[in-house]
Design an enzyme around this catalytic site. Structure first.
Site, PDB file in Angstrom:
ATOM      1  N   ASN A  72     -65.543  43.029 -20.037  1.00  0.00           N
ATOM      2  CA  ASN A  72     -64.851  41.833 -20.747  1.00  0.00           C
ATOM      3  C   ASN A  72     -65.927  40.483 -20.662  1.00  0.00           C
ATOM      4  O   ASN A  72     -66.504  39.995 -19.877  1.00  0.00           O
ATOM      5  CB  ASN A  72     -63.871  41.181 -19.753  1.00  0.00           C
ATOM      6  N   GLU A  73     -66.349  40.341 -21.813  1.00  0.00           N
ATOM      7  CA  GLU A  73     -67.058  38.802 -22.366  1.00  0.00           C
ATOM      8  C   GLU A  73     -68.461  39.055 -21.786  1.00  0.00           C
ATOM      9  O   GLU A  73     -69.064  37.825 -21.697  1.00  0.00           O
ATOM     10  CB  GLU A  73     -66.364  37.681 -21.787  1.00  0.00           C
ATOM     11  N   ASP A  74     -68.968  40.293 -21.275  1.00  0.00           N
ATOM     12  CA  ASP A  74     -70.365  40.216 -20.928  1.00  0.00           C
ATOM     13  C   ASP A  74     -71.395  39.993 -22.181  1.00  0.00           C
ATOM     14  O   ASP A  74     -72.456  39.388 -21.922  1.00  0.00           O
ATOM     15  CB  ASP A  74     -70.724  41.590 -20.029  1.00  0.00           C
TER      16      ASP A  74
END
Length: 844
Positions: free
Chosen positions: A431-433
């Site tokens: 998630n969102e890395d």
């Protein structure tokens, strides 16, 4: 040979502070699974951290180590059997000792462990099982110091969290507290057996016309001594009736059989067909009888993510059993900070709410945990698609060799555990890395395809998402789509609206755009977007102890909103759109109106785009649920109490939905200068697979008088296209010189003489409207022992009629717009005849 025997170790535990050497330090553990906060509360050593400021008083727990202990007896052990100690989950740094001998060291919350203890339990009588849980917070900080060269860029929580394979939200998030749990968080037991079925899985091939399926079933056997006399009986059942049986002899640890099924019953998402499940069992037997029987439920279906070039860029949508499905749904965070407190019944209630809200997909977010089996079983049973993130969130994760090895074991264990669930249709790497990579300016050369090079850059986590995890999924669940991250799109910027999925946070976060234009901000698949709202007053009553603190900006209310800048953002959206209030109950309601409107504008517009060459493939709002009683983006609060947005989304996601919208006129830019004309549009969105014909009506009703100010528009025998959008009016024009008074556009759709969909478009912003003296009438027209039906009429248009939420009742609808001449009904289940529900509406 004896049958496998299991001995639960759920009771008889005690625990203590790891530094407390006093004889009276040990305290009883009511039951495991548990975590330290639950056990401290049970012993009166900790107040409920969800109430008031108690989270701060619980911070001391975060920096402690803990010891759990249990006296166990040697079980009955038939000759030649093995004894295995099985842990389904230890949180997180755990050293397990049996009679003071270390038998296991674990540092990953997401793995299970099996330790043979046959020799250790050879002696009869009592044995001491002890587990030392070291402090994850301190260990994480130590690990971070050891790698000072790594760029620890991240959003949310202590960046040191990325060094530890523990639920990342335990370090605190912008919707949750800092509660560093430790303990036996999943089941623990002793197993005694000669042989057992260690795993059972299937690979299904379904022909293109869905008339024939071939199921290849595999069973892996774990035996003290693999004996040629062992055989495996596989049975396949549907709805309790056996339909096929095959037998395999064991020539290796894995046995395989094949089932051919004509006219298979398919697994469908709810609304598209029945989520039919087959039951497959593998019985391990000898001539002397059955040793172990392993049972799983499976579904027959195909699931594809369609990515192909089109006029909008490259598509991203789901196709199940050959049917394109608009995936309207929600993102899921853990439903509690104290994970063992979530019962299977509570999980099922959450998924039942999704079905009631017509949501097709849930996204298990990457900063929580791989959920309990009962969560996925509920999704299978009820037909909810699952987008499953791997547990990496908002950070640049390090890649030490030992950490990579732990991550690999974690991925293998969880994919093996979850791969039989037909609800799981996508695995995402994180998630969102990739957003962190962009914002921190970390190296990412998409054209470089050498994984070893990635490990040498300042963004080594790419190796996890583009090499390690896809290899595991490809090996163990090859028919499940793998997506490197969320958001992600072929190596382009994560904000690129033409490819992949995107997290659209320019409403609330970012540029804080007007919610009325939300649909213009979307991409090919909108996997995060949101708007905050307060929970219901009954939830606030739970965590606000003092009456003097029950006002909108009280310290304790602000403390229970962890979002940066939430005061400014809530205030901005309120003051732009509504007449504000100072009493708490009205303020709560106003925030909920804004959230409901925001979700409606996003979902309604994006669903319309589905019919334009699948321009938008789905929308997953942030977020469905809460992990504690709080103020957040959730549309259903911690106690499973739906907010008005829940109902607004449900209406937009009806199988056949109607949409009417005038062009947005931004008063804050034009400084209240009146419009001369404005355009409007009217359309129908259908998820049905067949063409239908209906009647559509559009009325123009004065906000001030409730009278029609313009001749109504009626279209008879409208041909509504299947699984798409039918535009009815695309260039309507309102002449404000002729119709100057504020008015709503009220649309209705009839199918077979019955109204099946409505939509009402209001002049914006609401704060400029006089919404007093509506003439609303809510009248009970029938009742039974636990159900009441109310009829609703009004003289003037009513905005967002919300009925009181109670834990023991269910509403057929709420957050409704009511207009004159359009009587509506609401059925309230669970309400006793003598009970009455309060309701409120805008301007009341």
């Amino acid at each position: 040979m004896a049958k496998l025997a299991e001995y639960s170790l759920s009771t008889g535990w005690s625990f203590k502070d790891g530094e407390d050497k006093s004889p009276g330090a040990w305290m009883p553990v009511p039951v495991v699974p548990s975590v330290i906060h639950q056990d401290l509360q049970a012993n009166g050593k900790l107040k409920d951290p969800y109430v008031g400021f108690n989270e701060l008083d619980a911070r001391w727990v975060n920096e402690k180590s803990w010891i759990y202990r249990k006296v166990i007896q040697k079980p009955t052990v038939p000759a030649g059997s093995a004894i295995v100690l099985a842990f389904d989950g230890l949180d997180t740094f755990a050293t397990v000792k049996l009679d003071d001998k270390v038998i296991l060291e674990s540092n990953n919350m997401f793995q299970a462990h099996r330790v043979e203890v046959t020799a250790g339990l050879e002696k009869e009588g009592e044995h001491i099982l002890e587990i030392d849980f070291d402090c994850a917070m301190i260990r994480a900080r130590e690990l971070r110091k050891q790698d000072s060269k790594h760029n620890w860029a991240s959003f949310n929580g202590d960046p040191a969290r990325m060094s530890v394979r523990k639920a990342q939200y335990h370090w605190g998030w912008d919707w949750g507290p800092v509660l560093m749990t430790a303990g036996i968080w999943r089941g623990v037991r002793l197993e005694v057996y000669h042989a057992r079925v260690a795993d059972l899985w299937t690979v299904t091939d379904l022909d293109s016309n869905h008339q024939f399926a071939r199921i290849s079933a595999f069973a892996e056997v774990d035996a003290v001594h693999l004996d040629s006399s062992y055989k495996l009986n596989f049975t396949l059942s549907l709805r309790g009736k056996e339909i096929a049986r095959e037998t395999a002899t064991l020539e290796s640890k894995v046995a395989k059989v094949t089932f051919d099924i004509d006219q298979p019953h398919l697994w469908w998402p709810h609304g598209y067909g029945e989520p039919d499940l087959y039951e497959i069992s593998a019985s391990l037997e000898t001539d002397q009888g059955e040793l172990h029987n392993f049972v799983k439920k499976i579904g027959i279906r195909t699931a594809e993510v369609i990515q192909q070039p089109d006029k909008h860029g490259k598509s991203f949508f789901f196709r199940i059993n050959g049917v394109d499905i608009f995936c309207g749904g929600s993102c899921w965070i853990p439903a509690d900070n104290l994970l063992p407190s979530i019962s299977p019944e509570r999980y099922r209630k959450w998924i039942e709410l999704m079905v009631a809200g017509r949501q097709a997909m849930v996204r298990v977010w990457g900063g929580g945990c791989y959920e309990d089996d009962s969560f996925y079983q509920a999704c299978d049973d009820l037909g909810v698609l699952v987008w499953q993130d791997f547990m990496f969130g908002c950070g640049n994760y390090p890649t030490w060799p030992e950490l990579l090895e732990s991550i690999k074991k974690e991925a293998i264990y969880n994919v093996r555990r979850l791969r039989h669930h037909p609800s799981i249709v996508l695995y995402a790497g994180n998630n969102e890395d990739y957003q962190v990579q962009e914002q921190a300016g970390l190296t990412y050369d998409y054209e470089d395809k050498n994984p070893e090079n990635w490990l040498k850059t300042d963004f080594p986590a790419r190796y996890i998402y583009e090499k390690l995890l896809p290899s595991v999924v490809g090996s163990l669940s090859p028919k499940t789509f793998y997506h490197p991250g969320s958001p992600w799109g072929d190596g382009k910027k994560t904000s690129d609206p033409t490819v992949g999925d995107m997290h659209q946070w320019n409403v609330w976060h970012g540029t804080q755009e007007k919610y009325q234009i939300f649909d213009t901000l979307g991409g090919r698949f909108n996997s995060e977007f949101g708007m905050e709202a307060f929970p219901h007053l009954s939830t606030i009553d739970y965590f606000v102890e003092n009456e003097k603190d029950k006002y909108p900006q009280s310290h304790v209310l602000d403390f229970h909103n962890k979002a940066d800048g939430h005061e400014r953002r809530i205030a901005t959206y309120l003051v732009e759109n509504l007449r504000t209030a100072t009493d708490l109950e009205t303020y709560i309601y106003l925030t909920q109106v804004v959230q409901a409107e925001t979700m409606m504008f996003g979902y309604r517009g994006w669903r319309r785009q589905w019919g334009d060459e699948r321009h938008c493939g789905g929308a997953l709002l942030w977020q469905l649920n809460d992990c504690w009683p709080t103020i957040s983006w959730a549309i259903v609060d911690y106690f499973l109490r739906p907010k008005p947005a829940f109902y607004a989304v449900a209406r937009v996601l009806k199988r056949v939905a109607l949409g009417v919208r005038r062009e947005h006129h931004d008063w804050s830019v034009t400084h209240a200068q009146p419009l001369k004309t404005s355009k409007y549009e009217l359309w129908v969105a259908s998820a049905l697979q067949k063409e239908i014909f209906g009647k559509v009506e559009l009325r123009f009703l004065s906000v001030d008088t409730g009278l029609e100010i313009h001749e109504r528009i009626v279209h008879e025998d409208v041909r509504i296209v299947p699984n798409g959008t039918t535009n009815i009016i695309v260039d309507g024009v309102i002449d404000h010189a002729a119709h100057a008074e504020p008015h709503v556009l009220a649309a209705r759709l009839w199918l077979d003489g019955e109204i099946v969909a409505r939509d009402v478009d209001w002049p914006q912003p609401f704060k400029y409207l006089d919404l007093s003296d509506r003439g609303l009438e809510v009248k009970k027209v029938s009742e039974t022992a636990d159900k009441q039906v109310f009829q609703i009429n009004t003289r003037k248009p009513v905005k967002c009629l919300v009925f009181e939420e109670r834990d023991d009742i269910r509403l057929s609808d709420s957050a409704m717009d009511i207009v004159p001449g359009d009587e509506q009904t609401v059925t309230i289940t669970g309400l006793q005849p003598e009970e009455r529900l309060k309701y409120k509406f805008l301007g009341q």
